[in-house]
Scaffold this motif. Structure first.
Motif: not given
Length: 216
Positions: A37-42, A46-51, A76-79
């Motif tokens: 996909i070409s965007h940050i979906d839900a 969630d994955y980035i928030a837990k990484s 730590f990586v901000h969306i």
């Protein structure tokens, strides 16, 4: 397997075209083709928030590549939005390989990990360096703001299967080496640098001090 004695590389057996590559490996399934996909979906959010950990791949204008790790507490990586994320830059060795590459060539690849979870999240896009104090204050840790941030404009985003983790046993503690069998970072650095008076013991003390006092 790393200790096996292998024959010399035969230049006549190198694969040099995609046609030959496909004749050996074949083509991806429809699922693999469709999962990008070409965007940050839900799910990606969630994955980035837990990484707590991400590998960053960059290359300079001449194609010279580099991979650098970044880690902090999970999330730590901000969306910013579905097309933009920011990675705070914490104190490091000041080689700034990633930043120098980004200045000459903004293409970037990210590989997010979650400990104990086999599937990884891959994000590809274009990256820029920000010194925006308002943005950086939002990424404060241990009462210190990062000096810079990596802004990534997302172009591709997809989940990568767990086969590499299953083959390696990376998340299986019983497969890990005992501490006394691990390499010595201080010895490696001393042997590589070959600086007069800078022994493995001196470097070990420097590393211990840096890890305890200069993480942020």
């Amino acid at each position: 397997m790393g200790g096996l004695s292998l024959p010399k590389i035969n230049p006549n057996e190198l694969v040099t075209t995609e046609e030959e590559l496909r004749s050996i490996l074949g083509y991806p399934s429809e699922l693999v083709n469709k999962k990008v996909i070409s965007h940050i979906d839900a799910h990606c959010r969630d994955y980035i928030a837990k990484s707590p950990f991400v590998f960053i791949s960059t290359a300079d204008a001449h194609g010279k590549c580099d991979v650098s790790p970044r880690g902090d507490s999970a999330g730590f990586v901000h969306i910013v939005d579905e097309k933009t994320i920011i990675i705070p830059d914490r104190p490091g060795n000041k080689r700034v390989d990633t930043f120098r590459n980004m200045i000459s060539s903004p293409e970037i690849g990210l590989l997010f990990l979650i400990p104990g979870f086999g599937e990884t999240l891959r994000i590809n896009g274009r990256a820029y360096i920000t010194k925006d104090k308002q943005l950086l204050q939002a990424m404060r840790a241990s009462d210190k703001d990062p000096l810079l941030g990596i802004v990534v404009q997302v172009e591709e985003c997809f989940l990568h299967c767990a086969k590499a983790f299953k083959r390696s046993g990376l998340w299986e503690p019983e497969s890990w080496l005992q501490r006394e069998m691990l390499p010595s970072a201080a010895t490696i650095l001393a042997d590589h640098a070959k600086l007069e008076g800078v022994t493995a013991e001196v470097i070990a003390d420097r590393l211990a001090e840096g890890y305890s006092k200069r993480l942020y």
